[in-house]
Design a protein around this motif. Structure first.
Motif, short mmCIF file in Angstrom:
data_model
loop_
_atom_site.label_atom_id
_atom_site.label_comp_id
_atom_site.label_asym_id
_atom_site.label_seq_id
_atom_site.Cartn_x
_atom_site.Cartn_y
_atom_site.Cartn_z
N LYS A 171 0.83 -1.21 0.00
CA LYS A 171 0.00 0.00 0.00
C LYS A 171 0.86 1.26 0.00
O LYS A 171 0.53 2.24 -0.69
N GLU A 172 1.96 1.23 0.76
CA GLU A 172 2.84 2.40 0.81
C GLU A 172 3.50 2.67 -0.54
O GLU A 172 3.53 3.81 -1.03
N ARG A 175 0.97 3.90 -3.07
CA ARG A 175 0.66 5.30 -2.83
C ARG A 175 1.74 6.21 -3.44
O ARG A 175 1.44 7.22 -4.09
N LYS A 176 3.01 5.84 -3.24
CA LYS A 176 4.11 6.61 -3.81
C LYS A 176 4.09 6.58 -5.33
O LYS A 176 4.34 7.60 -5.99
N GLN A 231 1.45 6.15 -7.31
CA GLN A 231 0.33 6.96 -7.81
C GLN A 231 0.64 8.45 -7.69
O GLN A 231 0.31 9.24 -8.58
N SER A 239 2.83 12.29 -0.82
CA SER A 239 1.48 11.79 -0.62
C SER A 239 1.29 11.49 0.87
O SER A 239 2.18 10.93 1.50
N SER A 256 0.04 10.00 4.51
CA SER A 256 -0.34 8.72 5.09
C SER A 256 -1.83 8.75 5.42
O SER A 256 -2.46 9.81 5.48
N GLU A 257 -2.39 7.57 5.65
CA GLU A 257 -3.82 7.50 5.97
C GLU A 257 -4.13 8.23 7.26
O GLU A 257 -5.17 8.88 7.39
#
Length: 323
Positions: free
Chosen positions: A163-164, A167-168, A170, A291, A293-294
Motif C-alpha cells: 500500500k505504501e 501510494r508513492k 500513484q 502523498s 499517510s492515511e
C-alpha cells in the motif's frame, strides 16, 4: 658453568610424512577440501543442514515465498495478478501462456522485481531454450495452482508495504501529469500565473532565506524574506501546479520539513499566516511534497514526543507546527 641447551629437532616418521605430503604438495588437487561436496560437509559438520533450493520446495511454499518478496513492487504484483487471472479465465488462449521477457512492459514491471520470474516458474511456466520466452504448455495449466497464485497476490495487495509503495507510485504519476498540464492547457497556465502574481518580490543580492521544494524528481528554488509567510510559499508552489496547494491544505498531500528528523508533515492549514522564521525555515528551508499517510489524511496529529526541536532562532514549538 651451565651448559647451553641445544635446540631440539624432531624428525617426522615415515607415516607422519606420508600424512603431510598431500598438503605440502604443489598440486592443488592433492589437497582435498572438506567442503568440496555436501557429503563431506555433512561428515565434518553433522549438525549443519544445507537448505533446499526454492525449486525443490512444495509449490505452495514457492508461491508464498515469491509473493512475499514482491510486497514492495506494486507494479509487478498488479501485472502478475492480471496475467494469472486472464490465464485462469481462458487457459486455451496461447497468448496468456507465453511471456516475452524482451518486451518493454516486462522490463518495466517485472524484470527487476525479486520473485516475479520465480512465481511464473512455480505456476508451471518454463524457459524456452535459446529464447527470451517463458512458456506454459496447455496440459500444464493447473486451476488449483492458479487459484493459489491469485489468492497469494491478492493477500500481498493488503500488506502495508504494498500500500505504501502503491501510494508513492500513484503520487509520482499525478505529479507528472500536473507538470505536463501547463504545456497543453491554457486554463492551467492562467491559474499558475495567478498564483505567481500573489508571491512577494524575491530578495536580491543573495539576501533572504533560500527555500527549496522537492516536487517528485524536480527541485525548485527561490528566496524569501524572513517575514514572508507560509501562504507565500504555497502560492509559489501553486505556480508549479495549480492543484498542489489545494491538495496540501486538504491533507491529501503533505509538506515535509527535510531539515527535521524524524520527518513529519507541517500543518499548513493552521500555519498559513505564520512567517518562515516562525515555521523554522530561516535562514533557509528545504521542503518536500509527498502523498499523505492515511493517519494524516484522517486529521490525526504527529507524535511530537519523537521529534527533534524546532529549527532556527524564534521558531515555533514542534507541537504547534505539526498538529
Amino acid at each position: 658453568k651451565a651448559k647451553k641447551k641445544q635446540p631440539v629437532t624432531i624428525d617426522l616418521t615415515k607415516n607422519e610424512k606420508k600424512k603431510k605430503a598431500p598438503h605440502s604438495s604443489g598440486n592443488p588437487k592433492s589437497a582435498p577440501s572438506s567442503r568440496s561436496s555436501s557429503g563431506n560437509l555433512s561428515a565434518h559438520h553433522p549438525n549443519i543442514k544445507v537448505p533446499a533450493k526454492l525449486q525443490d520446495k512444495s509449490k505452495e511454499e514457492q508461491v508464498l515465498r515469491c509473493t512475499d518478496r514482491l510486497k514492495a513492487y506494486p507494479a509487478a504484483v498488479d501485472t502478475l495478478h492480471k496475467a494469472l487471472v486472464a490465464l485462469r479465465n481462458d487457459p486455451a488462449n496461447e497468448r496468456y501462456r507465453k511471456v516475452d521477457k524482451s518486451t518493454a512492459g516486462y522490463k518495466r514491471s517485472l524484470a527487476d522485481a525479486p520473485g516475479a520470474e520465480g512465481l511464473l516458474l512455480a505456476m508451471n511456466f518454463y524457459a524456452r531454450p535459446g529464447t527470451q520466452h517463458l512458456i506454459m504448455e496447455r496440459h500444464r495449466v493447473d486451476p488449483a495452482l492458479l487459484y493459489l497464485g491469485i489468492s497469494a497476490l491478492e493477500g500481498t495487495k493488503q500488506t502495508p508495504e504494498y500500500k505504501e509503495e502503491k501510494r508513492k507510485s500513484q503520487f509520482a504519476k499525478d505529479i507528472k501529469a500536473i507538470q505536463l498540464a501547463a504545456n497543453s492547457s491554457e486554463t492551467e497556465a492562467i491559474k499558475r500565473a495567478d498564483f505567481m502574481s500573489k508571491c512577494p518580490s524575491e530578495p536580491t543580492g543573495g539576501s533572504g532565506a533560500l527555500m527549496q521544494v522537492v516536487i517528485a524528481d524536480e527541485t525548485v528554488r527561490r528566496r524569501f524574506d524572513g517575514d514572508d509567510i507560509l501562504q507565500d510559499v504555497l502560492n509559489w508552489i501553486g505556480g508549479h501546479g495549480s492543484i498542489i496547494p489545494e491538495k496540501i491544505l486538504s491533507r491529501e498531500w503533505c509538506l515535509i520539513d527535510l531539515n527535521r528528523y524524524p520527518l513529519a508533515p507541517i500543518d499548513c492549514a493552521k500555519n498559513t499566516d505564520k512567517t518562515l522564521q516562525y515555521i523554522g525555515c530561516w535562514p533557509s528551508g528545504k521542503l518536500e511534497i509527498l502523498s499523505s499517510s492515511e493517519d494524516w489524511k484522517l486529521g490525526e496529529s504527529v507524535d511530537t514526543e519523537i521529534m527533534g526541536s524546532s529549527r532556527g532562532l524564534g521558531s515555533a514549538p514542534k507541537e504547534v507546527l505539526h498538529g
